[in-house]
Design an enzyme around this catalytic site. Structure first.
Site, PDB file in Angstrom:
ATOM      1  N   CYS A 296       0.892  -1.110   0.179  1.00  0.00           N
ATOM      2  CA  CYS A 296       0.008   0.301   0.131  1.00  0.00           C
ATOM      3  C   CYS A 296       0.766   0.929  -0.255  1.00  0.00           C
ATOM      4  O   CYS A 296       0.669   2.792  -0.551  1.00  0.00           O
ATOM      5  CB  CYS A 296      -0.952   0.002   1.296  1.00  0.00           C
TER       6      CYS A 296
ATOM      7  N   HIS B 111      -8.922   3.406  -2.888  1.00  0.00           N
ATOM      8  CA  HIS B 111      -7.476   2.582  -1.781  1.00  0.00           C
ATOM      9  C   HIS B 111      -6.864   1.120  -3.180  1.00  0.00           C
ATOM     10  O   HIS B 111      -7.926   0.938  -3.520  1.00  0.00           O
ATOM     11  CB  HIS B 111      -8.014   1.992  -1.399  1.00  0.00           C
TER      12      HIS B 111
END
Length: 395
Positions: free
Chosen positions: A94, A344
């Site tokens: 991430c 995301h």
């Protein structure tokens, strides 16, 4: 010890930043592969800064679930940069997009006044199916890569978000309230045109995609309260206070202060400090807080001095836990909404944070304002970058 003051030819500065819309998996951007998503952003950045493509020293791109093959090189050639420009792809899950920017900053600090395009991209829609080879030569397909050795339990992100909520006392009510605020802020920002200057419209076979598709106008506290826990029975983490997967690309132009001024760049974000850190994988969502403390301490600054904060909202629980640890009020962070509303896009998300910070700092127009970008990553890691907005030309 006082923080090191870098000379102008080694002081990293971000002079331009752009992003595609952030769109839900299998949504408007769902037929574009990662390099096709990123190429329009790279082209726009060159146009924004008047940079000749051959003048780019390297392209540094974060990516988490793509097909390998060095998407940075593939995308830069797709964008029309010459074959003389190399590319490197970074994977810290991430955090990949922010880590690519941090890496570029550290390379600038090494000297030589280079110019980089740095950021991240993720096409969750077209990510390849993955499999381990079995003993008989077959394929054992898996949903995600292993983050840590089995001895650590290799916790998935959702259950880990529940662990963080319990460990740091983050209630369901706080999570729901924060998530709802994220949607409302994102909608308000879009309505006010705050995203207009950072967005790159992306052509697709179905038409041009020019806006984020995630924020929801119909959410209310009552609707949020109806979402059931999804990872742990009786838990607090729900689909409403968790992010959704998305497709996006985002990148910046990074160079030295000396070269930026010679280029005629009017303003930018000077990189004052960076931090990367590891934490126990069972609380993988709080790595950003440790990284942020390291970045602040290295620059001789405190969280109380921050004017703008962008944190990747993978889950409301871990976002609030990190902000609480740093003493940052939730209403100060992600003033135009975050991943809970926008989505995301894994490897792109950290670069989106920096793009948002440059837009916010320019809108405020206050030289010397401090900004922080933070991401927690799978496996128990975190990355942070401390930035200062400056006018770069005399007069």
């Amino acid at each position: 010890m006082a923080p090191e003051v870098l000379p102008a030819d080694r002081q990293p500065v971000i002079v331009a930043a752009r992003r595609t819309p952030v769109c839900r998996t299998n949504g408007p951007l769902g037929r574009l592969r990662a390099h096709q998503l990123l190429a329009p952003v790279l082209r726009e950045l060159l146009a924004d800064t008047g940079t000749e493509p051959a003048a780019v020293d390297d392209v540094v791109i974060g990516n988490a679930v793509g097909g390998g093959g060095n998407v940075a090189r593939l995308a830069l050639l797709e964008a029309g940069l010459p074959v003389s420009v190399p590319g490197i792809t970074v994977d810290r899950q991430c955090g990949s997009g922010l880590d690519a920017i941090v890496l570029a900053a550290r390379l600038v600090a090494a000297g030589g006044s280079p110019l980089f395009l740095a950021g991240g991209v993720e096409s969750t829609s077209t990510a390849p199916l993955r499999a381990h080879r079995t003993d008989d030569g077959g394929a054992d397909f898996y949903r995600r890569a292993q983050f840590v050795p089995a001895d650590f339990g290799d916790p998935d992100m959702g259950p880990a978000a529940e662990t963080v909520a319990q460990r740091f006392g983050i209630s369901r009510e706080r999570q729901d309230s924060f998530a709802l605020a994220s949607h409302r802020r994102a909608l308000s920002a879009a309505d006010a045109g705050h995203f207009d200057g950072e967005l790159v419209a992306v052509p697709t076979t179905s038409g041009t995609v020019a806006a984020d598709d995630g924020p929801r106008r119909g959410l209310t506290p009552a609707v949020m309260a109806r979402f059931p826990a999804v990872f742990v029975e009786g838990g607090t983490v729900t689909a409403g206070n968790s992010c959704f997967d998305a497709d996006a690309a985002s990148a910046v132009v990074m160079t030295s202060l000396e070269r930026a001024q010679a280029m005629g760049a009017a303003d930018g974000l000077v990189v004052l400090g960076t931090g990367t850190a590891g934490v126990h994988p069972e609380i993988l969502g709080v790595g950003a807080a440790t990284a942020a403390r390291d970045a602040l301490a290295g620059a001789g600054r405190t969280a109380a001095e921050l004017d703008f904060v962008e944190f990747n909202e993978a889950f409301a629980s871990q976002t609030l836990a990190c902000l609480d640890q740093l003493g940052i009020a939730p209403e100060q962070a992600n003033i135009d909404g975050g991943a809970l509303a926008l989505g995301h896009a894994y490897g792109a998300s950290g670069a989106v944070l920096v793009t948002r910070l440059l837009a916010q700092a320019r809108r405020a127009g206050t030289p010397g304002s401090l900004a922080m970008a933070m991401v927690s990553s799978a496996g128990g890691m975190g990355t942070a970058a401390l930035l200062e907005y400056r006018q770069l030309q005399d007069g």
